[in-house]
Design an enzyme around this catalytic site. Structure first.
Site, PDB file in Angstrom:
ATOM      1  CE  LYS A  13      76.555 -44.895 129.232  1.00 27.17           C
ATOM      2  NZ  LYS A  13      75.164 -44.931 129.728  1.00 27.17           N
ATOM      3  NE  ARG A  87      74.817 -49.423 124.936  1.00 19.63           N
ATOM      4  CZ  ARG A  87      74.847 -48.093 125.056  1.00 19.63           C
ATOM      5  NH1 ARG A  87      75.929 -47.409 124.838  1.00 19.63           N
ATOM      6  NH2 ARG A  87      73.773 -47.478 125.418  1.00 19.63           N
ATOM      7  NE  ARG A 126      69.211 -37.994 127.506  1.00 21.33           N
ATOM      8  CZ  ARG A 126      69.908 -39.124 127.439  1.00 21.33           C
ATOM      9  NH1 ARG A 126      71.162 -39.154 127.866  1.00 21.33           N
ATOM     10  NH2 ARG A 126      69.349 -40.214 126.976  1.00 21.33           N
ATOM     11  NE  ARG A 155      69.635 -39.940 123.347  1.00 18.54           N
ATOM     12  CZ  ARG A 155      70.581 -40.618 123.988  1.00 18.54           C
ATOM     13  NH1 ARG A 155      71.607 -39.971 124.541  1.00 18.54           N
ATOM     14  NH2 ARG A 155      70.522 -41.924 124.100  1.00 18.54           N
ATOM     15  NE  ARG A 166      68.221 -45.608 125.792  1.00 19.69           N
ATOM     16  CZ  ARG A 166      68.182 -44.336 126.198  1.00 19.69           C
ATOM     17  NH1 ARG A 166      67.069 -43.639 126.070  1.00 19.69           N
ATOM     18  NH2 ARG A 166      69.247 -43.788 126.726  1.00 19.69           N
TER      19      ARG A 166
HETATM   20  P1  AP5 Z   1      73.577 -38.455 130.580  1.00 22.44           P
HETATM   21  O1  AP5 Z   1      74.921 -37.943 130.985  1.00 22.44           O
HETATM   22  O2  AP5 Z   1      73.015 -38.010 129.270  1.00 22.44           O
HETATM   23  O3  AP5 Z   1      73.536 -40.054 130.749  1.00 22.44           O
HETATM   24  P2  AP5 Z   1      74.173 -41.209 129.862  1.00 22.44           P
HETATM   25  O4  AP5 Z   1      74.699 -42.241 130.805  1.00 22.44           O
HETATM   26  O5  AP5 Z   1      75.113 -40.653 128.843  1.00 22.44           O
HETATM   27  O6  AP5 Z   1      72.854 -41.763 129.223  1.00 22.44           O
HETATM   28  P3  AP5 Z   1      72.505 -42.160 127.716  1.00 22.44           P
HETATM   29  O7  AP5 Z   1      71.020 -42.239 127.637  1.00 22.44           O
HETATM   30  O8  AP5 Z   1      73.223 -41.288 126.744  1.00 22.44           O
HETATM   31  O9  AP5 Z   1      73.112 -43.581 127.680  1.00 22.44           O
HETATM   32  P4  AP5 Z   1      72.776 -44.703 126.742  1.00 22.44           P
HETATM   33  O10 AP5 Z   1      73.875 -45.605 127.103  1.00 22.44           O
HETATM   34  O11 AP5 Z   1      71.432 -45.258 126.816  1.00 22.44           O
HETATM   35  O12 AP5 Z   1      72.778 -44.004 125.288  1.00 22.44           O
HETATM   36  P5  AP5 Z   1      73.864 -43.886 124.149  1.00 22.44           P
HETATM   37  O13 AP5 Z   1      73.752 -42.560 123.549  1.00 22.44           O
HETATM   38  O14 AP5 Z   1      75.177 -44.342 124.629  1.00 22.44           O
HETATM   39  O15 AP5 Z   1      72.551 -38.058 131.738  1.00 22.44           O
HETATM   40  C1  AP5 Z   1      71.168 -38.343 131.612  1.00 22.44           C
HETATM   41  C2  AP5 Z   1      70.331 -37.168 132.138  1.00 22.44           C
HETATM   42  O16 AP5 Z   1      70.566 -37.006 133.533  1.00 22.44           O
HETATM   43  C3  AP5 Z   1      70.678 -35.801 131.531  1.00 22.44           C
HETATM   44  O17 AP5 Z   1      69.491 -35.055 131.448  1.00 22.44           O
HETATM   45  C4  AP5 Z   1      71.649 -35.172 132.541  1.00 22.44           C
HETATM   46  O18 AP5 Z   1      71.600 -33.746 132.497  1.00 22.44           O
HETATM   47  C5  AP5 Z   1      71.098 -35.708 133.842  1.00 22.44           C
HETATM   48  N1  AP5 Z   1      72.103 -35.930 134.873  1.00 22.44           N
HETATM   49  C6  AP5 Z   1      73.339 -36.458 134.711  1.00 22.44           C
HETATM   50  N2  AP5 Z   1      73.973 -36.545 135.903  1.00 22.44           N
HETATM   51  C7  AP5 Z   1      73.080 -36.071 136.828  1.00 22.44           C
HETATM   52  C8  AP5 Z   1      73.126 -35.912 138.242  1.00 22.44           C
HETATM   53  N3  AP5 Z   1      74.197 -36.258 138.933  1.00 22.44           N
HETATM   54  N4  AP5 Z   1      72.031 -35.416 138.870  1.00 22.44           N
HETATM   55  C9  AP5 Z   1      70.933 -35.074 138.167  1.00 22.44           C
HETATM   56  N5  AP5 Z   1      70.818 -35.190 136.826  1.00 22.44           N
HETATM   57  C10 AP5 Z   1      71.882 -35.685 136.166  1.00 22.44           C
HETATM   58  O19 AP5 Z   1      73.336 -44.974 123.111  1.00 22.44           O
HETATM   59  C11 AP5 Z   1      72.142 -44.759 122.377  1.00 22.44           C
HETATM   60  C12 AP5 Z   1      71.872 -45.934 121.466  1.00 22.44           C
HETATM   61  O20 AP5 Z   1      72.949 -46.089 120.524  1.00 22.44           O
HETATM   62  C13 AP5 Z   1      71.771 -47.297 122.149  1.00 22.44           C
HETATM   63  O21 AP5 Z   1      70.486 -47.550 122.666  1.00 22.44           O
HETATM   64  C14 AP5 Z   1      72.146 -48.240 120.988  1.00 22.44           C
HETATM   65  O22 AP5 Z   1      71.070 -48.400 120.112  1.00 22.44           O
HETATM   66  C15 AP5 Z   1      73.222 -47.472 120.272  1.00 22.44           C
HETATM   67  N6  AP5 Z   1      74.577 -47.799 120.781  1.00 22.44           N
HETATM   68  C16 AP5 Z   1      75.454 -46.939 121.382  1.00 22.44           C
HETATM   69  N7  AP5 Z   1      76.571 -47.578 121.751  1.00 22.44           N
HETATM   70  C17 AP5 Z   1      76.400 -48.877 121.366  1.00 22.44           C
HETATM   71  C18 AP5 Z   1      77.216 -50.040 121.491  1.00 22.44           C
HETATM   72  N8  AP5 Z   1      78.406 -50.008 122.094  1.00 22.44           N
HETATM   73  N9  AP5 Z   1      76.724 -51.193 120.995  1.00 22.44           N
HETATM   74  C19 AP5 Z   1      75.532 -51.264 120.378  1.00 22.44           C
HETATM   75  N10 AP5 Z   1      74.717 -50.196 120.244  1.00 22.44           N
HETATM   76  C20 AP5 Z   1      75.141 -49.021 120.737  1.00 22.44           C
HETATM   77 MG    MG Z   2      75.089 -40.494 126.740  1.00 20.59          MG
END
Ligand code: AP5
Ligand code: MG
Length: 210
Positions: A13, A87, A126, A155, A166
Site C-alpha cells: 500500500k 481498518r 523491509r 520498523r 498484525r
Molecule cells: P509496503 O509498501 O511498505 O507495504 P504496506 O502495505 O504499506 O505495509 P505496512 O506494513 O505499512 O502496512 P500496515 O497496514 O501493517 O502498517 P501501517 O503503517 O499502515 O511494502 C512492504 C515491503 O514490501 C517493503 O519492503 C517494500 O519495499 C516491499 N514491496 C512492496 N511492493 C513489492 C513488490 N511488488 N515486490 C517486492 N517487494 C515489494 O500501520 C502500522 C500500525 O499503525 C498498525 O499496526 C496499527 O497499530 C496502526 N494503525 C494504522 N492505521 C490504523 C487504523 N486505520 N486503525 C487503527 N490502527 C491503525
Molecule cells: Mg505502509
C-alpha cells in the site's frame, strides 16, 4: 478522485501510494505514517498509540478517525489515496458518513491481494529511511548506494511475532471491509504479486476503468 488502497500488512500500500503521489499528483494519507510520526515526536496521540502499535494491535478507532478526517480536510476532500484507513467496520462507516457530509464519497477501493508467505518475506526484508520515510526491500528495492546506511532501519513492528499478530488482526478486523465495499460497488481487486512497476500499471489501469 478519492481512493482507498486496501490490503494486508506488507501488501505494498505504502509503496504504491507513494508512486501515485509522485506520478499522478494524489496525496498519500497513511494513518500508519501519521501515527509513527506522532510517536517519534511524543505527542499525546503518539504516547497513546505506542503500546498498540508495538504489539501489532489497532489503535482505538476514535483516535485514528480524527487523524484521518483531519488529513482529508487538509487536502480539500479530494485527490487523495488513503493508505491504511479504514481498518474496522466502525472506521468504514464513519468514513462513509464523513464523505456524505462533505459531498466527497470514496470513488474506488483498490484491494491488493497478496498471499501470507509473500507478506512475511516483504516485511522481514523491509527497511525504512528514518528521515525521508522512503521504503525499501533488501532484495527487490534495495536502498541506493548514495543513501547513508545509518539512516536505514527496520520498523519495530516488523519483528516476526508482531507481524504474525498484525496478520491475525487484519484477518479478524480489517478483511471484512472487502465485503463492505463490494456491497457498495466500489471494490476492485488487483493482484499484488509481481514487480512494483507491474502492480503500479495494474492499479492505474483499474483507476482509469473506475
Ligand atoms: P509496503 O509498501 O511498505 O507495504 P504496506 O502495505 O504499506 O505495509 P505496512 O506494513 O505499512 O502496512 P500496515 O497496514 O501493517 O502498517 P501501517 O503503517 O499502515 O511494502 C512492504 C515491503 O514490501 C517493503 O519492503 C517494500 O519495499 C516491499 N514491496 C512492496 N511492493 C513489492 C513488490 N511488488 N515486490 C517486492 N517487494 C515489494 O500501520 C502500522 C500500525 O499503525 C498498525 O499496526 C496499527 O497499530 C496502526 N494503525 C494504522 N492505521 C490504523 C487504523 N486505520 N486503525 C487503527 N490502527 C491503525
Ligand atoms: Mg505502509
Amino acid at each position: 478522485m478519492r481512493i482507498i488502497l486496501f490490503g494486508p500488512p506488507g501488501a505494498g500500500k505504502g509503496t504504491q501510494a507513494r508512486l501515485l503521489e509522485e506520478r499522478e499528483g494524489y496525496t498519500q494519507i497513511s494513518t500508519g505514517d501519521i501515527i509513527r510520526s506522532a510517536m517519534k515526536n511524543e505527542t499525546p496521540v503518539g504516547k497513546e498509540a505506542k503500546a498498540y502499535v508495538e504489539k501489532g494491535e489497532l489503535v482505538p478507532d476514535s483516535v485514528v478517525r480524527k487523524l484521518a478526517e483531519g488529513a482529508i480536510a487538509d487536502e480539500g476532500y479530494d485527490d487523495f489515496v488513503l493508505d491504511g484507513y479504514p481498518r474496522t467496520t466502525q472506521q468504514a462507516e464513519w468514513l462513509t458518513e464523513f464523505g456524505a457530509a462533505h459531498d466527497a464519497p470514496i470513488d474506488v477501493v483498490i484491494s491488493l491481494e497478496v498471499p501470507d508467505d509473500v507478506i512475511v518475506d516483504r516485511l522481514s526484508k523491509r527497511r525504512v529511511h528514518t528521515k525521508t520515510g522512503d521504503t525499501y526491500h533488501l532484495e527487490h528495492n534495495p536502498p541506493p548506494d548514495d543513501v547513508d546506511p545509518a539512516h536505514i532501519i527496520q520498523r519495530d513492528d516488523d519483528k516476526p511475532a508482531t507481524v504474525r499478530n498484525r496478520l491475525a488482526v487484519y484477518r479478524e478486523e480489517t478483511a471484512p471491509l472487502e465485503a463492505y465495499y463490494e456491497a457498495r460497488g466500489t471494490l476492485v481487486t488487483v493482484d499484488g504479486v509481481g514487480g512494483i512497476e507491474d502492480i503500479y500499471d495494474r492499479i492505474t489501469a483499474a483507476l482509469e476503468a473506475a
